[in-house]
Write an enzyme that holds these catalytic residues in place. Structure first.
Site, short mmCIF file in Angstrom:
data_model
loop_
_atom_site.label_atom_id
_atom_site.label_comp_id
_atom_site.label_asym_id
_atom_site.label_seq_id
_atom_site.Cartn_x
_atom_site.Cartn_y
_atom_site.Cartn_z
N CYS A 131 0.82 -1.20 0.00
CA CYS A 131 0.00 0.00 0.00
C CYS A 131 0.86 1.26 0.00
O CYS A 131 1.90 1.32 0.64
CB CYS A 131 -0.88 0.05 1.24
SG CYS A 131 -1.98 -1.34 1.37
N ARG B 117 5.82 0.04 -5.88
CA ARG B 117 5.73 -0.74 -4.64
C ARG B 117 4.84 -1.97 -4.80
O ARG B 117 4.90 -2.88 -3.98
CB ARG B 117 5.17 0.15 -3.52
CG ARG B 117 6.11 1.25 -3.10
CD ARG B 117 5.37 2.29 -2.29
NE ARG B 117 4.96 1.80 -1.00
CZ ARG B 117 5.60 2.01 0.14
NH1 ARG B 117 6.72 2.69 0.14
NH2 ARG B 117 5.14 1.55 1.28
N TRP C 280 -2.70 -2.79 -1.75
CA TRP C 280 -2.22 -4.15 -1.98
C TRP C 280 -3.02 -5.00 -1.00
O TRP C 280 -2.84 -4.88 0.21
CB TRP C 280 -0.72 -4.21 -1.70
CG TRP C 280 -0.05 -5.48 -2.08
CD1 TRP C 280 0.42 -5.81 -3.32
CD2 TRP C 280 0.27 -6.58 -1.22
NE1 TRP C 280 1.01 -7.05 -3.28
CE2 TRP C 280 0.94 -7.55 -2.01
CE3 TRP C 280 0.07 -6.85 0.13
CZ2 TRP C 280 1.39 -8.75 -1.49
CZ3 TRP C 280 0.52 -8.06 0.65
CH2 TRP C 280 1.18 -8.99 -0.16
N ASN D 211 -2.18 2.18 5.49
CA ASN D 211 -1.19 1.16 5.14
C ASN D 211 -0.92 0.37 6.42
O ASN D 211 -0.62 0.97 7.44
CB ASN D 211 0.08 1.86 4.62
CG ASN D 211 1.22 0.88 4.35
OD1 ASN D 211 1.02 -0.33 4.38
ND2 ASN D 211 2.40 1.42 4.08
N GLY D 212 -1.03 -0.94 6.36
CA GLY D 212 -0.78 -1.75 7.55
C GLY D 212 -1.89 -2.75 7.76
O GLY D 212 -2.72 -2.97 6.86
N GLU E 95 18.82 -17.60 -5.54
CA GLU E 95 18.45 -16.27 -6.03
C GLU E 95 18.01 -16.35 -7.50
O GLU E 95 17.05 -15.68 -7.90
CB GLU E 95 19.64 -15.31 -5.82
CG GLU E 95 19.47 -13.90 -6.35
CD GLU E 95 18.26 -13.15 -5.79
OE1 GLU E 95 17.64 -13.60 -4.81
OE2 GLU E 95 17.92 -12.10 -6.38
N LYS F 241 14.35 -15.23 -8.81
CA LYS F 241 14.12 -14.25 -9.89
C LYS F 241 13.18 -14.83 -10.93
O LYS F 241 12.24 -14.17 -11.37
CB LYS F 241 15.43 -13.87 -10.58
CG LYS F 241 16.37 -12.96 -9.85
CD LYS F 241 15.91 -11.53 -9.70
CE LYS F 241 15.08 -11.34 -8.48
NZ LYS F 241 15.68 -11.09 -7.22
N GLU G 265 9.58 -15.16 -9.52
CA GLU G 265 8.95 -13.85 -9.28
C GLU G 265 8.38 -13.24 -10.55
O GLU G 265 7.28 -12.71 -10.54
CB GLU G 265 10.00 -12.86 -8.72
CG GLU G 265 10.28 -12.97 -7.25
CD GLU G 265 11.33 -11.96 -6.79
OE1 GLU G 265 11.11 -11.31 -5.77
OE2 GLU G 265 12.38 -11.83 -7.45
N HIS H 188 18.47 -37.08 -3.03
CA HIS H 188 17.61 -37.24 -1.84
C HIS H 188 16.20 -36.73 -2.11
O HIS H 188 15.49 -36.36 -1.18
CB HIS H 188 18.24 -36.54 -0.65
CG HIS H 188 19.58 -37.09 -0.28
ND1 HIS H 188 19.76 -38.36 0.19
CD2 HIS H 188 20.82 -36.55 -0.38
CE1 HIS H 188 21.05 -38.59 0.39
NE2 HIS H 188 21.72 -37.50 0.04
N LYS I 164 7.06 -4.29 -3.79
CA LYS I 164 8.47 -3.93 -3.66
C LYS I 164 8.86 -3.77 -2.20
O LYS I 164 9.90 -4.21 -1.77
CB LYS I 164 8.73 -2.61 -4.42
CG LYS I 164 10.15 -2.10 -4.35
CD LYS I 164 11.03 -2.89 -5.28
CE LYS I 164 12.50 -2.58 -5.15
NZ LYS I 164 13.32 -3.72 -5.60
C1 G6P Z 1 9.92 -7.97 -1.31
C2 G6P Z 1 10.59 -7.61 -2.62
C3 G6P Z 1 11.91 -8.36 -2.75
C4 G6P Z 1 12.78 -8.08 -1.54
C5 G6P Z 1 12.06 -8.38 -0.22
C6 G6P Z 1 12.85 -7.85 0.97
O1 G6P Z 1 9.54 -9.30 -1.33
O2 G6P Z 1 9.76 -7.92 -3.70
O3 G6P Z 1 12.58 -7.96 -3.92
O4 G6P Z 1 13.95 -8.84 -1.62
O5 G6P Z 1 10.80 -7.73 -0.20
O6 G6P Z 1 12.89 -6.46 0.87
P1 G6P Z 1 14.01 -5.56 1.49
O7 G6P Z 1 13.61 -4.16 1.12
O8 G6P Z 1 13.95 -5.78 2.98
O9 G6P Z 1 15.31 -5.97 0.93
#
Ligand code: G6P
Length: 609
Positions: free
Chosen positions: A2, A27, A75, A100-101, A482, A486, A489, A505, A604
């Site tokens: 949000c 965001r 959101w 927001n929250g 990672e 990616k 996501e 395993h 984000k």
């Molecule tokens: C969200 C974002 C990720 C990020 C994670 C942690 O899930 O989409 O890209 O790695 O938050 O965010 P931060 O700002 O704490 O690195």
């Protein structure tokens, strides 16, 4: 997640609110709305499911105007994405609020308010807030008094901004657990979830503390702390970086940010070089703290957590210091035992991630020698609340899938390993090797970016797939994690990472011609072991996509597709291989036609639990 924007001025503010929402789009959100008090002191409202563009269209067809207003990108947490659940929420055609929250006790409050005659039109937790405010002002209280009494009833996290048609020049706001900043203009005031939203109207910001309540009007600003006492909070001037938010010639922010890595890495490292990678790079107290540090506990979420997993290899290998890494959402609720002398290190691009922040806040007194945050956003909550801070210089990161923030975090950790190592007998030769390696890094990333066309060609093989397996060994295992993150996501392909030694395993059962296997294969000590693991895959018909050092001895053959990576010193391999996997995910997503920068359901900056 949000986003809030609010404005009170002597000029019409609808365009400021809309521009603020556009700037918060990165965001992540699913609906958007705004409410203004018009010059006849009536509440005007637009809210829609979907993009801010829908709001803009409504504004063109049927403009709502006013000098005081609030706006929001939502959101969904409580209640599905819909116009009814979008904010602002209103009560009695008098009060509007954005939030927001998460309000944890909303059910009990909803029942009380329903008994008092309030009708609910949404499934949100937020709607209780607007009715509580309305109930209070209807009893003769000012909006400020109503806000104070309302927040005293709320359990959970909130940043709130409210307007009242009976005080049409005011916005009253409050924060606890969710970020909110005040933007100070000339004869006007603004509020937003982050400074990005307001950079078009001001560069002067006041960061509110936990529990603050603020009354803004065009002419003035009054801040009250959680005890209701008037307080002054420092105003900060923010410079630079506005243009970073432009796409330039790139089709997506994610690609732009991948390509910005040579610069971002050099900038992050240069900061340290000015100080000869001294303890003080991590803060004034660092020398004293590091001298008594005996172990490191890293806590983070998402991609930042993966940076922590890589860091563990470096901290234990280079600095010889025990290191544990945990996701913040688990760490914060677990009964823990820390080694004496443990340094708490949080990592966060945004510096606002709710779970990471809670992990820091809930650290027991005396549990850690000190807290250090590695963050990309100055003045963020984690930076303000940690004992020490290292700011990466990735610049603004807009793409939801983190790229340059991750690799700059890795640089920060190499430097941390180096300075902690110095306290624990790191040899000058190894130190020099590290420094030389760091200096080479931007150039090596540039070389990696040159193989983008080959990665793009390889990506075509993934677009019809529903699953992918990423394999690595040693420090390449978190890089495989990672890479898998990616891909899932942004392309929505289910991707998992495994340490290659674990294949037999379980995951070997999944291997067939439909399961692409991505292997991270630099020429390191574990190469021969990895090769045996990959043979196991090949002999079961699995299709291999190997990101390999030229000297690793892989050859293109049926079922084995090799991507020749630049030859890289071992210490830098995690960064270089990450860049290649970022490009792979990007090209797969691009060909699948997903929303690369704003993948579905993701945000984000995750400011709620
Ligand atoms: C969200 C974002 C990720 C990020 C994670 C942690 O899930 O989409 O890209 O790695 O938050 O965010 P931060 O700002 O704490 O690195």
């Amino acid at each position: 997640m949000c986003g809030i924007v609010a404005a009170t001025a002597r000029r019409e503010v609808s365009e400021i609110l809309l521009e603020g929402l556009r700037r918060l789009e990165y965001r992540g959100y699913d609906s958007a709305g705004m409410a203004l008090i018009d010059n006849e002191q009536r509440l005007q409202l637009h809210k829609y499911q979907g993009k801010v563009a829908a709001l803009e269209e409504a504004q063109t067809l049927n403009p709502i105007l006013g000098c005081t207003g609030i706006a929001h990108t939502r959101w969904a947490t409580h209640g599905q994405p819909s116009a009814a659940n979008a904010h602002p929420h209103i009560s009695g055609q008098r009060i509007a609020v954005v939030h927001n929250g998460i309000i944890e006790n909303h059910k009990a409050l909803r029942e009380e308010l329903s008994d008092a005659g309030y009708d609910f039109v949404s499934a949100t937790d937020t709607e209780v807030i607007v009715h509580l405010l309305h109930k209070s002002v209807s009893e003769g209280n000012t909006l400020l008094e109503a806000m104070r009494s309302t927040v005293s009833l709320l359990e959970g996290a909130y940043a709130l901004a409210a307007i009242d048609t009976h005080s049409p020049e005011e916005v009253v706001a409050a924060r606890s657990g969710s970020p909110l900043v005040v933007g100070v203009g000339i004869g006007e005031h603004f509020l937003a979830s982050d400074t990005m939203a307001l950079r078009q109207v001001t560069d002067r910001f006041i960061y509110l503390d936990e529990g603050d309540v603020v009354v803004c009007s065009a002419a003035g600003l009054a801040i009250y702390d959680d005890a209701g006492e008037p307080v002054q909070r420092e105003m900060k001037k923010i410079s630079g970086d506005v243009e970073d938010a432009d796409l330039g010639d790139f089709e997506h922010y994610m690609l732009k940010e991948i390509y910005e890595q040579p610069h971002a890495l050099a900038a992050t490292f240069a900061k340290a070089l000015d100080q000869k990678v001294d303890d003080s790079v991590f803060g004034d107290a660092a020398a004293e703290v590091f001298a008594k540090t005996r172990a490191v506990q890293i806590v983070a979420c998402g991609t930042s957590y993966h940076a922590g997993l890589v860091a563990r290899y470096w901290l234990e290998d280079i600095a010889g210091i025990p290191c544990q890494v945990e996701v913040a959402s688990e760490f914060r609720y677990r009964k823990r035992v820390a080694h004496p002398g443990t340094l708490l290190v949080t990592i966060s691009q945004s510096g606002e991630t709710a779970d990471t922040l809670a992990a820091l806040r809930h650290a027991e007194p005396g549990e850690f020698v000190a807290s250090l945050v590695i963050a990309n956003v100055d003045n963020s909550s984690l930076v303000r609340e940690s004992d020490m801070a290292f700011l990466t210089r990735a610049g603004i990161e807009i793409g939801v899938a983190s790229t340059k923030a991750f690799t700059t975090q890795l640089v920060a950790f190499l430097m941390l390993a180096l300075v902690l190592g110095r306290h624990r007998g790191l040899s000058p030769e190894r130190e020099q090797l590290l420094l030389d390696g760091l200096a080479q890094l931007p150039e090596l990333v540039k070389q990696t970016l040159k193989i983008d066309p080959q990665i793009e060609a390889m990506s075509a093989a993934f677009i019809q797939k529903h699953h992918a397996l990423f394999l690595g060994r040693g420090i390449q295992y978190p890089i495989a994690m990672e890479g898998a993150l990616k891909l899932k996501e942004i392309s929505y392909i289910h991707a998992e990472a495994y340490p290659a030694g674990e294949l037999k395993h379980g995951p070997l059962a999944l291997v067939d011609a439909d399961m692409p296997i991505v292997a991270v294969a630099p020429n390191d000590d574990l190469l021969d072991k990895l090769k045996s693991n990959l043979e196991e895959v090949r002999s079961r018909g699995g299709e291999l996509y190997v990101f390999a050092d030229g000297s690793a001895g892989f050859k293109d053959e049926p079922g084995v597709h090799v991507l020749a990576m630049p030859h890289t010193p071992e210490i830098l391999q995690p960064v270089i291989y990450t860049v290649a996997l970022q490009l792979l995910a990007y090209h797969v997503a691009l060909q699948k036609g997903t929303d690369v920068d704003k993948p579905r359901n993701l945000a984000k900056s995750v400011t709620v639990e």
